[in-house]
Design a protein around this motif. Sequence first.
Motif, PDB file in Angstrom:
ATOM      1  N   VAL A   1      64.369  -5.836 140.113  1.00 36.57           N
ATOM      2  CA  VAL A   1      65.183  -6.947 139.624  1.00 36.57           C
ATOM      3  C   VAL A   1      66.424  -7.137 140.482  1.00 36.57           C
ATOM      4  CG1 VAL A   1      66.585  -7.768 137.689  1.00 36.57           C
ATOM      5  CG2 VAL A   1      64.348  -6.747 137.251  1.00 36.57           C
ATOM      6  N   MET A   2      67.129  -6.037 140.803  1.00 40.08           N
ATOM      7  CA  MET A   2      68.396  -6.130 141.507  1.00 40.08           C
ATOM      8  C   MET A   2      68.245  -6.335 143.012  1.00 40.08           C
ATOM      9  SD  MET A   2      70.801  -3.235 139.644  1.00 40.08           S
ATOM     10  CE  MET A   2      72.188  -3.696 140.691  1.00 40.08           C
TER      11      MET A   2
ATOM     12  N   PRO B   1      74.133  -9.176 141.037  1.00 47.21           N
ATOM     13  CA  PRO B   1      72.694  -9.511 141.012  1.00 47.21           C
ATOM     14  C   PRO B   1      72.451 -10.951 140.577  1.00 47.21           C
ATOM     15  CG  PRO B   1      73.103  -7.380 139.981  1.00 47.21           C
ATOM     16  CD  PRO B   1      74.446  -7.993 140.225  1.00 47.21           C
ATOM     17  N   ASP B   2      71.467 -11.588 141.197  1.00 47.55           N
ATOM     18  CA  ASP B   2      71.141 -12.977 140.869  1.00 47.55           C
ATOM     19  C   ASP B   2      70.443 -13.098 139.516  1.00 47.55           C
ATOM     20  OD1 ASP B   2      72.235 -13.907 143.261  1.00 47.55           O
ATOM     21  OD2 ASP B   2      70.366 -13.582 144.359  1.00 47.55           O
ATOM     22  N   ARG B   3      69.537 -12.176 139.246  1.00 44.52           N
ATOM     23  CA  ARG B   3      68.739 -12.242 138.011  1.00 44.52           C
ATOM     24  C   ARG B   3      69.462 -11.513 136.882  1.00 44.52           C
ATOM     25  NH1 ARG B   3      63.983 -15.503 138.366  1.00 44.52           N
ATOM     26  NH2 ARG B   3      63.297 -15.492 140.532  1.00 44.52           N
TER      27      ARG B   3
ATOM     28  N   SER C   1      67.321 -11.157 133.546  1.00 40.61           N
ATOM     29  CA  SER C   1      66.294 -10.114 133.660  1.00 40.61           C
ATOM     30  C   SER C   1      66.927  -8.735 133.701  1.00 40.61           C
ATOM     31  CB  SER C   1      65.455 -10.344 134.916  1.00 40.61           C
ATOM     32  OG  SER C   1      64.647 -11.491 134.789  1.00 40.61           O
TER      33      SER C   1
ATOM     34  N   HIS D   1      65.145  -6.866 144.824  1.00 46.76           N
ATOM     35  CA  HIS D   1      64.061  -7.723 145.324  1.00 46.76           C
ATOM     36  C   HIS D   1      63.952  -9.031 144.557  1.00 46.76           C
ATOM     37  CE1 HIS D   1      62.950  -4.319 147.790  1.00 46.76           C
ATOM     38  NE2 HIS D   1      62.833  -3.555 146.718  1.00 46.76           N
ATOM     39  N   ASP D   2      64.937  -9.301 143.693  1.00 47.08           N
ATOM     40  CA  ASP D   2      65.042 -10.586 142.997  1.00 47.08           C
ATOM     41  C   ASP D   2      63.787 -10.928 142.204  1.00 47.08           C
ATOM     42  OD1 ASP D   2      66.634 -12.754 142.322  1.00 47.08           O
ATOM     43  OD2 ASP D   2      65.813 -14.027 143.902  1.00 47.08           O
ATOM     44  N   GLN D   3      63.204  -9.903 141.553  1.00 43.78           N
ATOM     45  CA  GLN D   3      61.992 -10.112 140.766  1.00 43.78           C
ATOM     46  C   GLN D   3      62.360 -10.305 139.292  1.00 43.78           C
ATOM     47  OE1 GLN D   3      58.803 -10.248 142.022  1.00 43.78           O
ATOM     48  NE2 GLN D   3      59.730 -10.112 144.055  1.00 43.78           N
TER      49      GLN D   3
END
Length: 233
Positions: free
Chosen positions: A210-211, A129-131, A134, A213-215
């Motif tokens: 978060v994982m 994951p990018d975030r 978060s 939808h990159d929120q």
Amino acid sequence: MRLFWHELRGEILLYVRSRELAFFTFLLPMIFFVLLGSTYGGDTVDGVRGSDFLLAGMIGYGAISIAFAGLAIVLVIRRESGILKRLRATPLPAGAYVAAVLGAFLLAFAVEVICLILLGRVLFGIGVPDRLGSLIFALLLGALAFCGLGIGVTALIKSAEGASAVVNAIYLPASFIAGAFFSPEHFPQVLRAIADVLPLTYFLRLIRDVMLHDQPIWTQGTNVAVIAAWGIA
């Protein structure tokens, strides 16, 4: 602090050595992930790849399995067998004991999340994951909330023999209804209405936002507030 670290090491050893607890709360989510991911991992679920959708779901299932079910069962058994009463007669402060127990279960959940992400990477080509910041805050919030619920539900369980039955009757249906295994989009209206009040539903939404939808977590006010409210309650 020295007593806390000593007790934490002991709690970790007890968790690892309890084969039934380690299997049903730690290994079972990974087994489900491999089996279900092999079944519909290549399909599209709610606009994302099935394996990605399932990974987030199994992380949510792992949280309720370890932090809620495992913790509640262990505390009830120790209470009914007199272990907690005997601990009160030792120099170990009650706060240090509770913190050590929670620390052991939180550590087990953290290791499980890492294992699930690695399995997803190796078996299904799921990226990291990018975030991450978060995601870590979201996981910690959810795990603490389910720990609170696990401690709270022990008051409803009156015997060690009924601990597993009561806890399983709560968290297994909740996992299915909330959508840990499958998308609840096509569930009957009555089940979706029940899902709307379950803390796991909002934790799964938070993790998937978060994982998948990159929120960032600070955009998830409703999900965060509901999870925190359940934990405090």
